[in-house]
Scaffold this motif. Structure first.
Motif, short mmCIF file in Angstrom:
data_model
loop_
_atom_site.label_atom_id
_atom_site.label_comp_id
_atom_site.label_asym_id
_atom_site.label_seq_id
_atom_site.Cartn_x
_atom_site.Cartn_y
_atom_site.Cartn_z
N ILE A 1 0.91 -1.31 -0.02
CA ILE A 1 0.02 0.03 -0.05
C ILE A 1 0.99 1.28 0.01
N ALA A 2 1.89 1.49 1.01
CA ALA A 2 2.66 2.60 1.23
C ALA A 2 3.58 2.56 -0.27
N GLN A 3 3.96 1.34 -0.66
CA GLN A 3 4.93 1.57 -1.70
C GLN A 3 4.28 2.36 -2.89
N SER A 4 3.22 1.58 -3.39
CA SER A 4 2.42 2.29 -4.41
C SER A 4 1.79 3.67 -4.32
N ALA A 5 1.53 4.07 -3.11
CA ALA A 5 1.16 5.20 -2.55
C ALA A 5 2.51 6.43 -2.76
N LEU A 6 3.47 5.77 -2.58
CA LEU A 6 4.81 6.54 -2.83
C LEU A 6 5.03 6.86 -4.15
#
Ligand SMILES: [Zn+2]
Length: 261
Positions: A136-141
């Protein structure tokens, strides 16, 4: 308004066992592809009802080709295929909002159905600037790099909890199942899940102004950790340095680099 929807398989409604996500010769996988297309149709419909005029959907799971062409919704753009130059194909600054559809909790989340981070087999875990991150955080970054805020995340309840922790209370989360463990839990009927996704997407596109692009201080210090030395020994780093038996570190100048250790 343009919306970019990144999809994964493990958090799709009706998906609960690994055979559905990674046994590509299995009838369970073929069925999961159809379930994926159902959640996608619902998300596109909700985006349109909320006022989006363009929707691009990324086929983000595994080898890169999971879509079923005859189940595509006319008028939307479907980015798919193998041997990609970048993980989020077709994404740029022209998009006003991003969605993560069918995502899952990070590796090690006790109630996260099919939880993992990147590799579901190796047990690898990821940190950026000291903060453990899942997909989730990777894609959001990556979306944040283009100034695109994530406005909706769907998956199981653990996914929704993780999404709010990283991205804030303003985003819409849609729980389409609840994990008891990694490969068991409660499912909603896809029909019911689709109704929730339609409603969620319709609301989410109205929240663009309240959701902020997800960013981190640069350069980003990346850390990956393997569960044991033997697995770490088999890893061939492209840019990271080994700092102990199980840990590698790398420095990234751009969020677009964060997958490449
Ligand atoms: Zn996946």
């Amino acid at each position: 308004m343009k919306v970019y929807i990144s999809t994964d398989m493990e958090g799709i409604s009706g998906v609960v066992v690994w055979e559905q996500a990674r046994e590509f010769a299995s009838p369970h996988y073929e069925n999961a592809r159809r379930l994926l297309m159902g959640d996608i149709r619902a998300a596109i419909q909700g985006c349109r009802e909320g006022g989006a005029r363009h929707v691009t959907v990324l086929d983000g799971h595994g080898g890169g080709y999971n879509f079923v062409p005859e189940l595509m919704l006319p008028g939307a753009v479907y980015a798919t295929g193998t041997d990609r130059r970048q993980p989020h194909m077709g994404l740029d600054e022209s998009f006003a909002a991003g969605m993560l559809l069918g995502y899952h909790a990070m590796a090690g989340t006790p109630d996260g159905m099919l939880n993992h981070t990147q590799s579901s087999r190796s047990g690898i875990r990821y940190w950026y600037n000291g903060l453990e991150c899942g997909e989730i955080a990777q894609s959001a970054l990556v979306m944040g790099h283009f100034g695109v805020p994530v406005v909706m995340v769907t998956g199981d309840e653990a996914t929704c909890r993780e999404a709010k922790e990283f991205l804030g209370p303003e985003i819409v989360t849609v729980a389409v199942k609840k994990g008891y463990g990694r490969t068991c839990g409660e499912l909603l009927a896809p029909e019911e899940a689709h109704a929730l996704i339609i409603h969620g997407a319709r609301e989410a596109v109205k929240r663009v102004d309240r959701c902020k692009p997800f960013r981190m201080d640069r350069p980003i210090l990346g850390t990956i950790r393997f569960p044991d030395k033997q697995t770490a020994d088999s890893f061939r780093p492209s840019r990271s340095y080994r700092v102990d038996d199980v840990t590698f570190e790398a420095t990234f100048n751009s969020p677009l680099e964060i997958y490449f250790f």
